[in-house]
Write a protein that holds these residues in place. Structure first.
Motif, PDB file in Angstrom:
ATOM      1  N   SER A 178       0.806  -1.229   0.000  1.00 55.61           N
ATOM      2  CA  SER A 178       0.000   0.000   0.000  1.00 55.61           C
ATOM      3  C   SER A 178       0.833   1.270   0.000  1.00 55.61           C
ATOM      4  O   SER A 178       0.453   2.267  -0.625  1.00 55.61           O
ATOM      5  N   VAL A 179       1.951   1.271   0.698  1.00 55.34           N
ATOM      6  CA  VAL A 179       2.695   2.514   0.916  1.00 55.34           C
ATOM      7  C   VAL A 179       3.204   3.109  -0.397  1.00 55.34           C
ATOM      8  O   VAL A 179       3.535   2.383  -1.335  1.00 55.34           O
ATOM      9  N   ARG A 180       3.207   4.435  -0.455  1.00 56.87           N
ATOM     10  CA  ARG A 180       3.767   5.113  -1.626  1.00 56.87           C
ATOM     11  C   ARG A 180       5.241   4.753  -1.760  1.00 56.87           C
ATOM     12  O   ARG A 180       6.005   4.826  -0.811  1.00 56.87           O
ATOM     13  N   VAL A 224      -3.382   5.371  -7.708  1.00 57.12           N
ATOM     14  CA  VAL A 224      -3.744   4.227  -6.867  1.00 57.12           C
ATOM     15  C   VAL A 224      -5.092   3.664  -7.314  1.00 57.12           C
ATOM     16  O   VAL A 224      -6.017   4.416  -7.605  1.00 57.12           O
ATOM     17  N   LEU A 225      -5.206   2.342  -7.354  1.00 52.41           N
ATOM     18  CA  LEU A 225      -6.454   1.703  -7.761  1.00 52.41           C
ATOM     19  C   LEU A 225      -7.450   1.614  -6.609  1.00 52.41           C
ATOM     20  O   LEU A 225      -8.634   1.867  -6.781  1.00 52.41           O
ATOM     21  N   SER A 226      -7.000   1.216  -5.439  1.00 52.75           N
ATOM     22  CA  SER A 226      -7.870   1.087  -4.272  1.00 52.75           C
ATOM     23  C   SER A 226      -7.297   1.967  -3.160  1.00 52.75           C
ATOM     24  O   SER A 226      -6.323   1.602  -2.502  1.00 52.75           O
ATOM     25  N   GLN A 227      -7.899   3.131  -2.971  1.00 46.55           N
ATOM     26  CA  GLN A 227      -7.357   4.170  -2.108  1.00 46.55           C
ATOM     27  C   GLN A 227      -7.328   3.755  -0.638  1.00 46.55           C
ATOM     28  O   GLN A 227      -8.301   3.235  -0.097  1.00 46.55           O
ATOM     29  N   ALA A 228      -6.192   3.984   0.026  1.00 45.12           N
ATOM     30  CA  ALA A 228      -6.082   3.756   1.465  1.00 45.12           C
ATOM     31  C   ALA A 228      -6.671   4.942   2.208  1.00 45.12           C
ATOM     32  O   ALA A 228      -6.589   6.091   1.756  1.00 45.12           O
ATOM     33  N   LEU A 229      -7.270   4.663   3.354  1.00 40.49           N
ATOM     34  CA  LEU A 229      -7.874   5.700   4.182  1.00 40.49           C
ATOM     35  C   LEU A 229      -7.073   5.860   5.467  1.00 40.49           C
ATOM     36  O   LEU A 229      -6.401   4.932   5.919  1.00 40.49           O
ATOM     37  N   ALA A 230      -7.147   7.041   6.036  1.00 35.28           N
ATOM     38  CA  ALA A 230      -6.437   7.307   7.286  1.00 35.28           C
ATOM     39  C   ALA A 230      -6.944   6.376   8.373  1.00 35.28           C
ATOM     40  O   ALA A 230      -8.127   6.009   8.401  1.00 35.28           O
ATOM     41  N   SER A 231      -6.048   5.975   9.240  1.00 33.51           N
ATOM     42  CA  SER A 231      -6.438   5.096  10.343  1.00 33.51           C
ATOM     43  C   SER A 231      -7.076   5.913  11.450  1.00 33.51           C
ATOM     44  O   SER A 231      -6.824   7.107  11.598  1.00 33.51           O
ATOM     45  N   GLY A 232      -7.888   5.265  12.220  1.00 30.61           N
ATOM     46  CA  GLY A 232      -8.562   5.938  13.323  1.00 30.61           C
ATOM     47  C   GLY A 232      -9.803   5.166  13.708  1.00 30.61           C
ATOM     48  O   GLY A 232     -10.274   4.306  12.964  1.00 30.61           O
ATOM     49  N   PRO A 233     -10.347   5.463  14.873  1.00 27.15           N
ATOM     50  CA  PRO A 233     -11.544   4.744  15.320  1.00 27.15           C
ATOM     51  C   PRO A 233     -12.747   5.052  14.436  1.00 27.15           C
ATOM     52  O   PRO A 233     -12.868   6.147  13.888  1.00 27.15           O
ATOM     53  N   PRO A 271      -3.470  10.196   0.071  1.00 31.10           N
ATOM     54  CA  PRO A 271      -3.003  10.261  -1.329  1.00 31.10           C
ATOM     55  C   PRO A 271      -1.710   9.480  -1.531  1.00 31.10           C
ATOM     56  O   PRO A 271      -0.773   9.575  -0.737  1.00 31.10           O
ATOM     57  N   GLY A 272      -1.681   8.689  -2.598  1.00 25.94           N
ATOM     58  CA  GLY A 272      -0.479   7.932  -2.934  1.00 25.94           C
ATOM     59  C   GLY A 272      -0.381   6.579  -2.287  1.00 25.94           C
ATOM     60  O   GLY A 272       0.494   5.783  -2.641  1.00 25.94           O
ATOM     61  N   HIS A 273      -1.263   6.281  -1.319  1.00 27.84           N
ATOM     62  CA  HIS A 273      -1.232   5.006  -0.614  1.00 27.84           C
ATOM     63  C   HIS A 273      -2.469   4.188  -0.958  1.00 27.84           C
ATOM     64  O   HIS A 273      -3.565   4.737  -1.090  1.00 27.84           O
ATOM     65  N   GLY A 274      -2.287   2.886  -1.075  1.00 27.26           N
ATOM     66  CA  GLY A 274      -3.414   2.014  -1.362  1.00 27.26           C
ATOM     67  C   GLY A 274      -2.975   0.813  -2.180  1.00 27.26           C
ATOM     68  O   GLY A 274      -1.796   0.667  -2.533  1.00 27.26           O
TER      69      GLY A 274
END
Length: 417
Positions: free
Chosen positions: A175-177, A195-204, A286-289
């Motif tokens: 996932s990482v850029r 990125v094809l499948s965008q990563a989202l910020a972590s959090g509850p 952006p850039g991760h996923g």
């Protein structure tokens, strides 16, 4: 004038300075100081005892280079986390520190491998490794016992007995850029990558509750009770005025606070029909996923793309499925790549070429029918070459006391015969 007189008076005195080291009384440095007619008030000559073969004075003055600091496992894990945060891994994945010896020791030797097999473990023991970074997690399914009849459990036992830690990054590196997938599509050339499948910020996970009350006086005890029942969660609310129907309020709460928050609202007379529950989404990174799409700066033919990927992956043979209506001379300007088993990520992506490790028979048929040619390298062959990138990056982040080695025993289990 006074100082000059004192210096000349002192220069008439003959002084011998002897410095002896603790290891031997024979190493004596004598400095003889006497007056001189030169412009300098002193001239000095040195003589060493004949038994001294190395200039002792230089040994006293020279500062030995400071040894590289030793790194504990915790510090090495912090470096790995900075390179690719584990929060980027897929929810189903088993990443991070999988085996931790009971007796911590400084990390001196790190072995990088795509898969931890018994041959790789033999190599790690021969190299006296302290840490194995295995891209694929050797421990994935829950374990109820550690016995010798199961090969992965044997590896875990050997690691513990040998004091070897095991860390797995897997999909966080995907996932990482600048990670595995960026490296994979770069084999086709330069271009614009997305990125094809965008990563989202972590959090509850958080929920937004919208409800109606008659006035502000009715809202106050509700918010007070919500905060009282869940002091660990910060609850915020906003109010939209509506003269005809009263006030529309909203409350943000965590997933753990959701049941009690709903119960509180119902107890205060908020009708269930007037209560809306919305799940909020985390912002994208952006850039991760997972997966990458590259629009090449310079288009290539399918045949050229195959040769480029052979060179990039270090392979003599690849498997190719030509897309519907394609030939080896067809143009490739858009390519989608996903390391490993990428069918689920690549499905439906508009591209001239798919590059991945493996796809099932029917997944290849679907891709070909959609007009995309497919290059398959076998699963781990689409990932293993990235270990050289990791070694280089870790070399700039770890002290000289830590040696990073890529496994020579690691290989894909399948080969063309």
């Amino acid at each position: 004038m006074f100082m000059w007189s004192r210096l000349r008076t002192t220069s008439r005195l003959l002084a011998f300075l002897r410095i002896s080291r603790a290891q031997t009384s024979k190493e004596i440095l004598s400095l003889t100081c006497h007056s001189s007619s030169s412009s300098s008030p002193y001239s000095c000559s040195s003589s060493l005892h004949p038994s001294v073969h190395q200039p002792l004075f230089s040994r006293f003055l020279s500062t030995p280079p400071s040894p590289s600091p030793l790194m504990e496992l915790k510090k090495v894990l912090e470096v790995l986390e900075q390179f690719a945060p584990l929060s980027l891994a897929e929810p189903w994945d088993n990443v991070g520190l999988l085996v931790e010896p009971s007796r911590p020791r400084p990390i001196s030797n790190i072995l990088l491998t795509n898969d931890l097999t018994e041959a790789v473990m033999d190599e790690a023991e021969a190299l006296s490794c302290d840490l194995i970074v295995s891209y694929h997690p050797p421990l994935f399914q829950p374990i109820k016992r550690l016995v010798q009849r199961e090969w992965k459990q044997r590896l875990a036992v050997r690691a513990l007995e040998g004091g070897i830690a095991i860390f797995s990054p897997h999909t966080s590196w995907d996932s990482v850029r600048g990670g595995v997938n960026d490296w994979l599509v770069a084999g086709l050339g330069s271009g614009q990558v997305s990125v094809l499948s965008q990563a989202l910020a972590s959090g509850p996970c958080r929920f937004k509750l919208e409800f109606k009350v008659r006035n502000a006086e009715e809202l106050q005890p509700i918010t007070e009770q919500l905060k009282k029942e869940d002091s660990r969660t910060t609850l915020t609310h906003s109010v939209n005025s509506c003269e005809a129907e009263g006030l529309v309020a909203s409350v943000l709460c965590s997933d753990t606070a959701l049941p009690s928050a709903v119960q509180t609202l119902l107890q205060h007379g908020v009708a269930s029909q007037a209560l809306a529950i919305l799940k909020t989404e985390q912002p994208p990174l952006p850039g991760h996923g997972q997966g990458r799409l590259i629009v090449l700066d310079q288009s290539v033919t399918v045949a050229t793309a195959v040769e480029k990927m052979k060179s990039h992956l270090g392979m003599k043979h690849l498997r190719l499925a030509l897309g519907s209506g394609h030939t080896l001379e067809s143009t490739v300007s858009r390519a989608a790549g996903c390391a490993g088993s990428g069918a689920s990520v690549l499905k439906g992506v508009r591209a001239d070429l798919y590059v991945t490790g493996e796809m099932s028979h029917h997944e290849v048929l679907d891709a070909v029918a959609s007009g995309a040619s497919v290059i398959l390298s076998d699963h781990s062959n689409s990932e293993r070459g990235f270990l050289a990138v990791v070694k280089e990056k870790l070399g700039t982040r770890l002290p000289d006391s830590v040696t990073v080695v890529i496994s020579k025993a690691d290989r894909d289990p399948l080969e063309v015969v």
